[in-house]
Write an enzyme that holds these catalytic residues in place. Structure first.
Site, mmCIF file in Angstrom:
data_model
loop_
_atom_site.group_PDB
_atom_site.id
_atom_site.type_symbol
_atom_site.label_atom_id
_atom_site.label_comp_id
_atom_site.label_asym_id
_atom_site.label_seq_id
_atom_site.Cartn_x
_atom_site.Cartn_y
_atom_site.Cartn_z
ATOM 1 C CE LYS A 114 8.101 4.651 -2.966
ATOM 2 N NZ LYS A 114 7.877 4.385 -4.341
ATOM 3 C CG ASP A 132 3.154 1.798 -4.097
ATOM 4 O OD1 ASP A 132 2.308 1.294 -3.325
ATOM 5 O OD2 ASP A 132 3.166 1.564 -5.308
#
Length: 192
Positions: A114, A132
């Protein structure tokens, strides 16, 4: 806010963004911004101790993340003569290899998939989803994914990213804009 010309090299600017993403992992963007503001002047030459001291009372990972930054800085200097832009450009044609370089490289501490995606997007390289919790919740809300659970493997991340790409194509919003829209929809803010 006042925009100023920067005297930093491209490599220093890219490294600062990398450090921002290291500082943002497992915390908020706001906290990452506060932290980077406190140690910006130490990123290129500061010691772990100096960075930790400047982050004390402001940032919850004030000992761990400065160690990651120093480790990463030393690695980039020793392995690539700190020519970060050149290294990125050498991998730019293979988007997965580029992201993997930042997410899985033992020389670069503190990034996973991420945050590697976040970093690359923040330096202008498109085509990476920043999955997220806010984005995952929206993807679940719109029935793109079954559960809003953070992907735990590279394969799972890429699978969720593919689903997001398909969804973004169906609704006509580019993925790079869609995850920012989702994030700001849940967070109430627009940030980098």
């Amino acid at each position: 806010m006042v925009l100023k010309l920067s005297s930093k090299s491209h490599d220093e600017t890219i490294f600062e963004e990398l450090c921002f993403c290291i500082l943002t992992a497992n915390t908020s963007a706001e906290m990452g911004m506060k932290a980077i503001d406190r140690i910006r002047h130490l990123l290129m030459n500061g010691s772990t101790e100096e960075m930790s001291k400047n982050l004390e009372g402001v940032y919850r990972f004030n000992n761990l993340r400065p160690a990651y930054i120093k480790h990463t800085r030393d690695y980039l200097q020793n392995e690539f003569n700190f020519e970060l832009k050149k290294k990125i450009e050498s991998l730019k044609n293979d988007k997965e290899a580029l992201r993997d370089f930042f997410a899985f490289n033992k020389g670069i501490k503190g990034l996973a998939y991420k945050e590697a995606s976040h970093f690359l997007r923040n330096i202008g390289i498109k085509g990476y989803a920043i999955l997220d919790k806010h984005v995952l919740n929206c993807l679940h809300e719109f029935n793109v994914i079954e559960e809003p659970i953070r992907p735990s493997t590279r394969e799972r991340y890429r699978e969720m990213e593919r689903k997001m790409i398909i969804f973004s194509n169906q609704i006509g919003i580019p993925m790079d804009e869609l995850d920012l829209l989702f994030w700001s929809r849940k967070n109430g803010k627009i940030m980098k």
